[in-house]
Motif scaffolding. Structure first.
Motif, PDB file in Angstrom:
ATOM      1  N   VAL A 182       0.874  -1.164   0.000  1.00 28.66           N
ATOM      2  CA  VAL A 182       0.000   0.000   0.000  1.00 28.66           C
ATOM      3  C   VAL A 182       0.915   1.218   0.000  1.00 28.66           C
ATOM      4  CG1 VAL A 182      -1.852   1.252   1.142  1.00 28.66           C
ATOM      5  CG2 VAL A 182      -1.789  -1.252   1.282  1.00 28.66           C
ATOM      6  N   ILE A 183       0.839   1.985  -1.073  1.00 25.29           N
ATOM      7  CA  ILE A 183       1.793   3.072  -1.286  1.00 25.29           C
ATOM      8  C   ILE A 183       1.085   4.416  -1.175  1.00 25.29           C
ATOM      9  CG2 ILE A 183       3.481   4.060  -2.879  1.00 25.29           C
ATOM     10  CD1 ILE A 183       3.474   1.267  -4.285  1.00 25.29           C
ATOM     11  N   PRO A 184       1.375   5.221  -0.138  1.00 26.86           N
ATOM     12  CA  PRO A 184       0.801   6.573  -0.063  1.00 26.86           C
ATOM     13  C   PRO A 184       1.273   7.412  -1.249  1.00 26.86           C
ATOM     14  CG  PRO A 184       1.775   5.908   2.036  1.00 26.86           C
ATOM     15  CD  PRO A 184       2.226   4.906   1.025  1.00 26.86           C
ATOM     16  N   LEU A 185       0.364   8.180  -1.840  1.00 30.36           N
ATOM     17  CA  LEU A 185       0.713   9.011  -2.982  1.00 30.36           C
ATOM     18  C   LEU A 185       1.032  10.431  -2.522  1.00 30.36           C
ATOM     19  CD1 LEU A 185      -1.968   7.880  -5.600  1.00 30.36           C
ATOM     20  CD2 LEU A 185       0.252   6.860  -5.075  1.00 30.36           C
ATOM     21  N   LYS A 186       1.905  11.097  -3.274  1.00 35.84           N
ATOM     22  CA  LYS A 186       2.332  12.444  -2.917  1.00 35.84           C
ATOM     23  C   LYS A 186       1.355  13.465  -3.488  1.00 35.84           C
ATOM     24  CE  LYS A 186       7.213  11.158  -2.654  1.00 35.84           C
ATOM     25  NZ  LYS A 186       8.570  11.353  -3.223  1.00 35.84           N
ATOM     26  N   VAL A 187       0.209  13.570  -2.847  1.00 39.57           N
ATOM     27  CA  VAL A 187      -0.808  14.545  -3.258  1.00 39.57           C
ATOM     28  C   VAL A 187      -1.292  15.278  -2.019  1.00 39.57           C
ATOM     29  CG1 VAL A 187      -1.561  13.232  -5.278  1.00 39.57           C
ATOM     30  CG2 VAL A 187      -2.663  12.833  -3.075  1.00 39.57           C
ATOM     31  N   SER A 188      -1.874  16.461  -2.244  1.00 34.20           N
ATOM     32  CA  SER A 188      -2.329  17.270  -1.120  1.00 34.20           C
ATOM     33  C   SER A 188      -3.790  17.027  -0.782  1.00 34.20           C
ATOM     34  CB  SER A 188      -2.139  18.757  -1.447  1.00 34.20           C
ATOM     35  OG  SER A 188      -2.890  19.099  -2.600  1.00 34.20           O
ATOM     36  N   GLY A 189      -4.554  16.511  -1.735  1.00 38.23           N
ATOM     37  CA  GLY A 189      -5.991  16.366  -1.543  1.00 38.23           C
ATOM     38  C   GLY A 189      -6.496  14.992  -1.910  1.00 38.23           C
ATOM     39  N   ALA A 190      -7.769  14.754  -1.559  1.00 39.19           N
ATOM     40  CA  ALA A 190      -8.425  13.473  -1.861  1.00 39.19           C
ATOM     41  C   ALA A 190      -9.053  13.581  -3.252  1.00 39.19           C
ATOM     42  CB  ALA A 190      -9.475  13.163  -0.805  1.00 39.19           C
ATOM     43  N   PHE A 191      -8.221  13.486  -4.274  1.00 41.12           N
ATOM     44  CA  PHE A 191      -8.697  13.650  -5.644  1.00 41.12           C
ATOM     45  C   PHE A 191      -9.630  12.509  -6.028  1.00 41.12           C
ATOM     46  CE2 PHE A 191      -4.370  15.837  -6.597  1.00 41.12           C
ATOM     47  CZ  PHE A 191      -4.782  16.956  -5.883  1.00 41.12           C
ATOM     48  N   HIS A 192     -10.537  12.781  -6.957  1.00 41.91           N
ATOM     49  CA  HIS A 192     -11.506  11.797  -7.450  1.00 41.91           C
ATOM     50  C   HIS A 192     -12.319  11.188  -6.302  1.00 41.91           C
ATOM     51  CE1 HIS A 192     -10.042  12.126 -11.516  1.00 41.91           C
ATOM     52  NE2 HIS A 192      -8.812  11.960 -11.083  1.00 41.91           N
ATOM     53  N   SER A 193     -12.764  12.053  -5.416  1.00 41.76           N
ATOM     54  CA  SER A 193     -13.623  11.628  -4.308  1.00 41.76           C
ATOM     55  C   SER A 193     -14.644  12.730  -4.041  1.00 41.76           C
ATOM     56  CB  SER A 193     -12.792  11.378  -3.044  1.00 41.76           C
ATOM     57  OG  SER A 193     -12.521  12.598  -2.362  1.00 41.76           O
ATOM     58  N   PRO A 194     -15.692  12.445  -3.251  1.00 42.41           N
ATOM     59  CA  PRO A 194     -16.686  13.479  -2.928  1.00 42.41           C
ATOM     60  C   PRO A 194     -16.103  14.701  -2.230  1.00 42.41           C
ATOM     61  CG  PRO A 194     -17.576  11.311  -2.461  1.00 42.41           C
ATOM     62  CD  PRO A 194     -16.117  11.111  -2.788  1.00 42.41           C
ATOM     63  N   GLN A 195     -14.910  14.571  -1.633  1.00 46.24           N
ATOM     64  CA  GLN A 195     -14.287  15.724  -0.987  1.00 46.24           C
ATOM     65  C   GLN A 195     -13.919  16.832  -1.986  1.00 46.24           C
ATOM     66  OE1 GLN A 195     -11.373  15.170   2.114  1.00 46.24           O
ATOM     67  NE2 GLN A 195     -12.025  13.070   2.478  1.00 46.24           N
ATOM     68  N   MET A 196     -13.965  16.520  -3.274  1.00 49.77           N
ATOM     69  CA  MET A 196     -13.614  17.499  -4.300  1.00 49.77           C
ATOM     70  C   MET A 196     -14.838  18.279  -4.803  1.00 49.77           C
ATOM     71  SD  MET A 196     -10.389  17.092  -4.412  1.00 49.77           S
ATOM     72  CE  MET A 196      -9.934  18.060  -5.846  1.00 49.77           C
ATOM     73  N   ARG A 197     -15.976  18.144  -4.135  1.00 50.16           N
ATOM     74  CA  ARG A 197     -17.204  18.812  -4.622  1.00 50.16           C
ATOM     75  C   ARG A 197     -17.069  20.329  -4.745  1.00 50.16           C
ATOM     76  NH1 ARG A 197     -20.624  14.868  -1.696  1.00 50.16           N
ATOM     77  NH2 ARG A 197     -21.306  13.372  -3.280  1.00 50.16           N
ATOM     78  N   PRO A 198     -16.420  21.017  -3.788  1.00 52.15           N
ATOM     79  CA  PRO A 198     -16.259  22.473  -3.982  1.00 52.15           C
ATOM     80  C   PRO A 198     -15.517  22.810  -5.275  1.00 52.15           C
ATOM     81  CG  PRO A 198     -15.781  21.872  -1.709  1.00 52.15           C
ATOM     82  CD  PRO A 198     -15.908  20.589  -2.462  1.00 52.15           C
ATOM     83  N   VAL A 199     -14.500  22.022  -5.603  1.00 51.97           N
ATOM     84  CA  VAL A 199     -13.761  22.206  -6.846  1.00 51.97           C
ATOM     85  C   VAL A 199     -14.677  21.935  -8.043  1.00 51.97           C
ATOM     86  CG1 VAL A 199     -11.931  21.233  -8.297  1.00 51.97           C
ATOM     87  CG2 VAL A 199     -11.492  21.713  -5.885  1.00 51.97           C
ATOM     88  N   GLN A 200     -15.446  20.862  -7.933  1.00 54.40           N
ATOM     89  CA  GLN A 200     -16.355  20.481  -9.015  1.00 54.40           C
ATOM     90  C   GLN A 200     -17.313  21.616  -9.366  1.00 54.40           C
ATOM     91  OE1 GLN A 200     -19.516  17.627  -8.079  1.00 54.40           O
ATOM     92  NE2 GLN A 200     -18.850  16.400  -9.830  1.00 54.40           N
ATOM     93  N   GLU A 201     -17.880  22.243  -8.347  1.00 54.96           N
ATOM     94  CA  GLU A 201     -18.850  23.318  -8.575  1.00 54.96           C
ATOM     95  C   GLU A 201     -18.191  24.530  -9.240  1.00 54.96           C
ATOM     96  OE1 GLU A 201     -20.331  23.916  -4.662  1.00 54.96           O
ATOM     97  OE2 GLU A 201     -21.401  22.004  -4.606  1.00 54.96           O
TER      98      GLU A 201
END
Length: 282
Positions: A182-201
Motif C-alpha cells: 500500500v503506497i501513499p501518494l504524494k498529493v495534497s488532496g483526496a482527488f476523485h472523491s466526494p471531498q472534491m465537490r467544492p472544486v467540481q462546482e
C-alpha cells in the motif's frame, strides 16, 4: 490501428519534453503566455521544485503530452482508432479528437490544477494485490465511509482517496487482508472523491465559458468508461473530478472492440504497464 493513451499526474519527471519545445516554438510561446511562466524551464530544469505541485504539474503534463502527440502525427500521419487519458490525460485525448484547440485545453487544465491545488487535508494511496470488491468490503466493514475508490488502474492496482487519518487506517487493514503493498501518494488532496465537490462546482462554472466540438475520434471517458457523446463533454469533465477513473473498464471496453495496440503519448510508461496488467488479468 493504434489506441493512443495519455498519462496524468504522477508521470511528470524533470527533463520531460526535451527537444519538443524547440520543435514547436509557436505553441510553446502560446503556453508561456497563457501560464505566465516558462513551460520549458519548468519541465526541463524545474529550478524552484514546482513540477510536483498540482498547480504546475497539470499544465506541464498537458503541454508535453500534446507536443508528443503532435510530433507523432507529423511523423506517421496515422489516425488512432480510439483515445483515452488517465484523469488529466483525458484533456489530451479530447484535444486530439478536436473537441477544443491547444490553447483552450491549456486554459482548462490551468484552472483545474489551480482549483485542485487548493484542496488540502486529504490523502490517496495505491493498494497493490487486492481486487476492488475486496477493498470495498474492507471499507464497508470498518465504516470508512469517507474513502472512495479513486482509480481502478488495473484488476489488482486500486487507488483509494479520502481523509488522511482514514487512509492511514485503511492502509493497515488492507495490508492485514493480504495486499502486497500500500503506497501513499504524494498529493495534497483526496482527488476523485466526494471531498472534491467544492472544486467540481467552481470548475462547472468555468466550463460554461467555453464551447466544444463533437469528438472526431472516439474518446473513452473516465467517468463512464464508454465513448464521449457530443452533448456530454462538460458533464463528463465535471463528474470526473469527484468520481473514480475507471481505467480498467475503459481498457477492457477498447479491448472488446478488437483493439490491442496501445501507444502512450507523454512521459514515462506508467499506462503502458497498466494496460499490460489489464490484458494479463492482473
Amino acid at each position: 490501428m493504434s489506441v493512443y493513451i495519455f498519462p496524468g499526474q504522477g508521470s511528470q519527471i524533470k527533463g520531460m519534453g526535451r527537444g519538443l519545445f524547440s520543435e514547436f516554438p509557436e505553441l510553446t510561446a502560446k503556453a508561456n503566455s497563457i501560464l505566465g511562466y516558462s513551460i520549458q524551464t519548468l519541465c526541463l530544469e524545474d529550478p524552484q521544485q514546482q513540477l510536483n505541485q498540482t498547480y504546475y504539474t497539470q499544465p506541464a503534463l498537458y503541454t508535453v503530452n500534446a507536443l508528443t502527440c503532435l510530433k507523432k502525427a507529423q511523423e506517421t500521419k496515422i489516425t488512432p482508432k480510439f483515445l483515452a487519458g488517465h484523469s488529466l490525460g483525458e484533456y489530451n485525448a479530447l484535444l486530439t479528437a478536436g473537441v477544443f484547440d491547444f490553447e483552450t485545453g491549456l486554459k482548462l487544465v490551468k484552472e483545474r490544477g489551480k482549483l485542485m491545488h487548493q484542496v488540502t487535508n486529504g490523502a490517496m494511496a495505491a493498494v497493490i494485490g487486492l481486487k476492488v470488491d475486496s477493498i470495498k468490503m474492507i471499507l464497508e466493514q470498518h465504516n470508512l465511509t469517507s474513502i472512495a475508490i479513486a482509480n481502478d488502474n488495473s484488476h489488482t492496482q486500486i487507488v483509494i482517496s479520502g481523509q488522511k487519518e482514514d487512509i492511514e487506517r485503511a492502509q493497515r487493514l488492507c495490508e492485514q487482508a493480504g495486499a502486497l503493498m500500500v503506497i501513499p501518494l504524494k498529493v495534497s488532496g483526496a482527488f476523485h472523491s466526494p471531498q472534491m465537490r467544492p472544486v467540481q462546482e467552481q470548475f462547472d462554472d468555468f466550463l460554461k465559458k467555453f464551447r466544444f466540438s463533437p469528438p472526431t475520434i472516439p474518446v473513452i471517458a473516465n467517468y463512464t468508461a464508454r465513448p464521449y457523446a457530443a452533448n456530454d463533454i462538460c458533464a463528463n469533465l465535471v463528474q470526473q473530478i469527484t468520481h473514480s477513473v475507471r481505467w480498467t473498464e475503459s481498457i477492457d471496453y477498447v479491448l472488446g472492440q478488437g483493439e490491442t495496440e496501445f501507444e502512450e503519448m507523454g512521459p514515462g510508461t506508467v499506462l503502458t504497464g497498466l494496460v499490460q496488467r489489464i490484458k494479463n488479468g492482473q
